[in-house]
Design a protein around this motif. Structure first.
Motif, mmCIF file in Angstrom:
data_model
loop_
_atom_site.group_PDB
_atom_site.id
_atom_site.type_symbol
_atom_site.label_atom_id
_atom_site.label_comp_id
_atom_site.label_asym_id
_atom_site.label_seq_id
_atom_site.Cartn_x
_atom_site.Cartn_y
_atom_site.Cartn_z
ATOM 1 N N ARG A 181 76.477 37.197 79.200
ATOM 2 C CA ARG A 181 77.217 35.945 78.992
ATOM 3 C C ARG A 181 76.431 34.712 79.449
ATOM 4 N N ASP A 207 73.951 43.180 75.305
ATOM 5 C CA ASP A 207 73.976 42.660 73.937
ATOM 6 C C ASP A 207 75.405 42.424 73.447
ATOM 7 N N GLU A 208 76.306 43.350 73.754
ATOM 8 C CA GLU A 208 77.693 43.195 73.316
ATOM 9 C C GLU A 208 78.353 41.996 73.984
ATOM 10 N N ALA A 210 76.806 39.346 75.195
ATOM 11 C CA ALA A 210 76.189 38.132 74.662
ATOM 12 C C ALA A 210 76.802 37.762 73.322
ATOM 13 N N ALA A 211 76.929 38.740 72.442
ATOM 14 C CA ALA A 211 77.494 38.471 71.124
ATOM 15 C C ALA A 211 78.945 37.992 71.229
ATOM 16 N N ALA A 212 79.707 38.598 72.143
ATOM 17 C CA ALA A 212 81.107 38.182 72.316
ATOM 18 C C ALA A 212 81.204 36.752 72.830
ATOM 19 N N GLY A 214 79.201 34.422 71.881
ATOM 20 C CA GLY A 214 78.606 33.556 70.867
ATOM 21 C C GLY A 214 77.121 33.327 71.052
ATOM 22 N N ARG A 215 76.446 34.206 71.786
ATOM 23 C CA ARG A 215 75.012 34.069 72.015
ATOM 24 C C ARG A 215 74.244 35.078 71.165
ATOM 25 N N ASP A 216 72.977 34.778 70.898
ATOM 26 C CA ASP A 216 72.102 35.712 70.208
ATOM 27 C C ASP A 216 71.508 36.658 71.257
ATOM 28 N N PRO A 217 71.832 37.946 71.235
ATOM 29 C CA PRO A 217 71.317 38.866 72.253
ATOM 30 C C PRO A 217 69.795 38.880 72.338
ATOM 31 N N ARG A 218 69.127 38.550 71.234
ATOM 32 C CA ARG A 218 67.667 38.584 71.240
ATOM 33 C C ARG A 218 67.066 37.507 72.131
#
Length: 304
Positions: A181, A207-208, A210-212, A214-218
């Motif tokens: 996050r 990664d999950e 981050a995506a939740a 609104g971020r790009d996990p990469r």
């Protein structure tokens, strides 16, 4: 540093008597083009150099090398003051600092420093609040009021300096989600690498989350603390029976690290000795002068 850029550094556990050796190693790393060095942060050990005093000293004696505490002992370093420390180091060095953050591990010793002991869950909540607060107190803008469960500031002016990248040493699931996050990088605990079950189970949690959020996990880089021997001749096996890396020739290191970047998304490596301590100067010279440039070249060639 972009997410694709691969960074190379070394880690040290320096006592007060090791200060000249630490400076020699940092200056060699600086000359040879390494990116950063790290120091552990254990303020309850009297023989250890204070991490942030040592970072400031070494950064001041080098030209391009960045430094970070791997990781900051957050319970003993209130985040509002930690923000002042890292933004000041960034301003004085032209941005050559990374903020390593941890929730606190050795709580028995931390409590001996007069710090109130937190439950594991509360420690992670405080850890996430601290990262948010450090970032709010960086980058300029209007005064900040922050009312968290663990940290509070009232009308505090942010430093007019961009926040440094925040890399965490998260291990547990809740801490890993916090990294996803709010953090910018992750250093897998216990010297786990891309071939380990710990990494395979942990990185998806980041990664999950981050995506939740609104971020790009990469954009959240993975930087590995990586101990091992650098040998004159190739080894018959570069990993032990448990799958842990033990080392090899420069060619074997180059092959392994290049594959880690291209196949597993690794974006940085911190060399430690095979016992997890400070590498010796000859190994550091080979790391900086042979292994790191070859891996960078291979990665750049693949990208072109």
């Amino acid at each position: 540093m972009s997410a694709r850029e691969v960074v190379f550094g070394f880690g040290a556990h320096s006592t007060i008597g090791d200060a000249p050796e630490l400076l020699d190693m940092a200056q060699l790393a600086d000359r040879e083009g390494l990116d950063l060095f790290s120091l552990s942060d254990h303020p309850y050990v009297g023989q250890r150099l204070d991490a942030y005093a040592a970072l400031g000293f070494v950064i001041g004696r080098t030209q391009r090398l960045a430094g970070f505490a791997n990781v900051s002992n957050l319970p003993t370093r209130p985040p509002a003051m930690l923000a002042r420390t890292v933004t000041s180091l960034a301003a004085l060095s032209g941005g050559r600092v990374v903020l390593g953050m941890g929730a606190g591990g050795l709580w028995e010793r931390i409590a001996d420093m007069g710090v109130a002991r937190l439950s594991p869950s509360d420690a992670v909540d405080a850890f996430e609040e601290a990262i948010v607060l450090v970032k709010k107190l960086s980058g300029g803008g209007p005064p900040v009021t922050f009312q968290g469960l663990h940290y509070r500031v009232n009308q505090i002016e942010p430093a007019p300096v961009a926040p440094p990248p925040v890399w965490t040493g998260s291990v547990g699931r809740k801490s890993l989600a916090a990294t996803g996050r709010v953090a910018d990088g992750w250093i897998p605990g216990h010297a786990a690498d891309w071939a380990s079950e710990r990494y395979r189970a942990s990185r998806p949690v980041i990664d999950e989350a981050a995506a939740a959020a609104g971020r790009d996990p990469r954009e959240i880089r993975t930087v590995f603390n990586f101990p091992g021997h650098i040998t004159d001749r190739p080894l018959a096996a570069t990993r032990d029976r448990d799958g842990r890396w033990v080392g090899g020739s420069t060619g074997q290191w180059i092959e392994e690290l290049t594959a880690a970047v291209l196949q597993h998304g690794a974006s940085g490596f911190m060399l430690f000795s095979p016992r997890g301590g400070t590498p010796d100067l000859p190994s550091l010279a080979r790391w900086a002068g042979e292994i790191a440039p070859a891996v960078r070249e291979a990665v750049a060639k693949d990208a072109s």
